[in-house]
Design a protein around this motif. Structure first.
Motif, PDB file in Angstrom:
ATOM      1  N   ASP A  60       0.827  -1.208   0.000  1.00 41.11           N
ATOM      2  CA  ASP A  60       0.000   0.000   0.000  1.00 41.11           C
ATOM      3  C   ASP A  60       0.863   1.261   0.000  1.00 41.11           C
ATOM      4  O   ASP A  60       2.086   1.203   0.208  1.00 41.11           O
ATOM      5  N   ALA A  61       0.233   2.394  -0.242  1.00 41.89           N
ATOM      6  CA  ALA A  61       0.949   3.667  -0.380  1.00 41.89           C
ATOM      7  C   ALA A  61       1.736   4.027   0.879  1.00 41.89           C
ATOM      8  O   ALA A  61       2.862   4.524   0.785  1.00 41.89           O
ATOM      9  N   LYS A  62       1.158   3.780   2.053  1.00 40.65           N
ATOM     10  CA  LYS A  62       1.880   4.108   3.287  1.00 40.65           C
ATOM     11  C   LYS A  62       3.161   3.283   3.401  1.00 40.65           C
ATOM     12  O   LYS A  62       4.221   3.818   3.723  1.00 40.65           O
ATOM     13  N   THR A  63       3.059   1.994   3.139  1.00 39.01           N
ATOM     14  CA  THR A  63       4.242   1.136   3.224  1.00 39.01           C
ATOM     15  C   THR A  63       5.293   1.559   2.209  1.00 39.01           C
ATOM     16  O   THR A  63       6.489   1.612   2.522  1.00 39.01           O
ATOM     17  N   ARG A  64       4.858   1.889   0.994  1.00 39.06           N
ATOM     18  CA  ARG A  64       5.810   2.336  -0.029  1.00 39.06           C
ATOM     19  C   ARG A  64       6.544   3.596   0.430  1.00 39.06           C
ATOM     20  O   ARG A  64       7.759   3.726   0.245  1.00 39.06           O
ATOM     21  N   GLU A  65       5.815   4.517   1.047  1.00 39.22           N
ATOM     22  CA  GLU A  65       6.452   5.757   1.521  1.00 39.22           C
ATOM     23  C   GLU A  65       7.372   5.488   2.708  1.00 39.22           C
ATOM     24  O   GLU A  65       8.439   6.094   2.818  1.00 39.22           O
ATOM     25  N   GLU A  66       6.975   4.567   3.582  1.00 35.22           N
ATOM     26  CA  GLU A  66       7.846   4.218   4.703  1.00 35.22           C
ATOM     27  C   GLU A  66       9.162   3.628   4.204  1.00 35.22           C
ATOM     28  O   GLU A  66      10.234   3.941   4.728  1.00 35.22           O
ATOM     29  N   ALA A  83      11.039  14.990  -0.303  1.00 36.01           N
ATOM     30  CA  ALA A  83       9.921  14.605  -1.169  1.00 36.01           C
ATOM     31  C   ALA A  83       9.023  13.581  -0.490  1.00 36.01           C
ATOM     32  O   ALA A  83       7.786  13.724  -0.487  1.00 36.01           O
ATOM     33  N   HIS A  84       9.616  12.544   0.107  1.00 40.65           N
ATOM     34  CA  HIS A  84       8.796  11.477   0.684  1.00 40.65           C
ATOM     35  C   HIS A  84       8.183  11.859   2.025  1.00 40.65           C
ATOM     36  O   HIS A  84       7.180  11.265   2.420  1.00 40.65           O
ATOM     37  N   THR A  85       8.726  12.853   2.699  1.00 40.18           N
ATOM     38  CA  THR A  85       8.046  13.394   3.870  1.00 40.18           C
ATOM     39  C   THR A  85       6.757  14.076   3.418  1.00 40.18           C
ATOM     40  O   THR A  85       5.687  13.854   3.997  1.00 40.18           O
ATOM     41  N   ALA A  86       6.838  14.868   2.359  1.00 44.15           N
ATOM     42  CA  ALA A  86       5.645  15.540   1.832  1.00 44.15           C
ATOM     43  C   ALA A  86       4.629  14.522   1.304  1.00 44.15           C
ATOM     44  O   ALA A  86       3.434  14.603   1.605  1.00 44.15           O
ATOM     45  N   ILE A  87       5.109  13.548   0.536  1.00 46.21           N
ATOM     46  CA  ILE A  87       4.204  12.537  -0.022  1.00 46.21           C
ATOM     47  C   ILE A  87       3.642  11.657   1.097  1.00 46.21           C
ATOM     48  O   ILE A  87       2.460  11.299   1.082  1.00 46.21           O
ATOM     49  N   GLY A  88       4.469  11.322   2.074  1.00 41.78           N
ATOM     50  CA  GLY A  88       4.002  10.532   3.208  1.00 41.78           C
ATOM     51  C   GLY A  88       2.837  11.199   3.917  1.00 41.78           C
ATOM     52  O   GLY A  88       1.844  10.538   4.274  1.00 41.78           O
ATOM     53  N   LYS A  89       2.925  12.503   4.115  1.00 42.65           N
ATOM     54  CA  LYS A  89       1.805  13.245   4.726  1.00 42.65           C
ATOM     55  C   LYS A  89       0.564  13.154   3.843  1.00 42.65           C
ATOM     56  O   LYS A  89      -0.559  13.002   4.343  1.00 42.65           O
TER      57      LYS A  89
END
Length: 181
Positions: A60-66, A83-89
């Protein structure tokens, strides 16, 4: 300023224009990383294809960002951390979960196992042991999910190294790998 040329999307032509237009259409913006990758449309196209394929995978998207946050932290890539801090939010990670991900702690035990495994992949350059595979399987990850963890590590190592080597200008709210709570 980036060590490599940055392609202005409004002045791009050919395949670079087509790819940058697609990025803007999907994200609403054209991040600096893609503007620099566009100097070689093959590089940008390979990144976009790999990223899109994995986005349709099992994780899932959360796991991918983690996974992206952990990899960026381990590789010291401030562009990707930003970038991934922004996308993670945007995908629902809290500020605390973002920091925890950078340390290898997921939002749940299964994700933590995936992050631990990803760190082993990074630390050993893929030379993981059978025991490490068994641990991540026992945590509930299927072989397909394990394959995707490895693929996400590879994708993120690519973007980390690209952004570090090219010294791409950060165009997200800045986050530093050196500043970890």
């Amino acid at each position: 300023m980036s060590r490599l040329q940055t392609i202005d999307p409004s002045a791009a032509t050919g395949k670079a224009k087509e790819l940058l237009d697609a990025v803007k259409g999907k994200l609403g913006i054209v991040p600096n990383m893609t503007k620099v990758m566009a100097t070689s449309p093959a590089v940008l196209e390979s990144y976009l294809g790999f990223s899109a394929a994995l986005a349709g995978g099992l994780l899932d998207a959360k796991t991918r960002e983690e996974l992206a946050l952990l990899t960026a932290q381990e590789n010291g890539c401030d562009y990707c951390l930003s970038a991934h801090t922004a996308i993670g939010k945007m995908v629902g990670l809290t500020a605390e979960e973002i920091i925890a991900s950078r340390h290898g702690n997921g939002v749940n035990p299964k994700t933590t196992a995936a992050l631990t495994f990803a760190k082993h992949v990074l630390d050993t350059k893929g030379q993981i042991s059978e025991a490490e595979v068994t641990v991540v399987r026992n945590a509930g990850l299927s072989d397909g999910e394990i394959a995707e963890v490895i693929a996400h590590v590879a994708l993120n190592v690519f973007t980390n190294y690209f952004n570090i080597a090219a010294d791409v200008d950060i165009d997200f709210p800045k986050v530093s790998h050196a500043e970890v709570a």
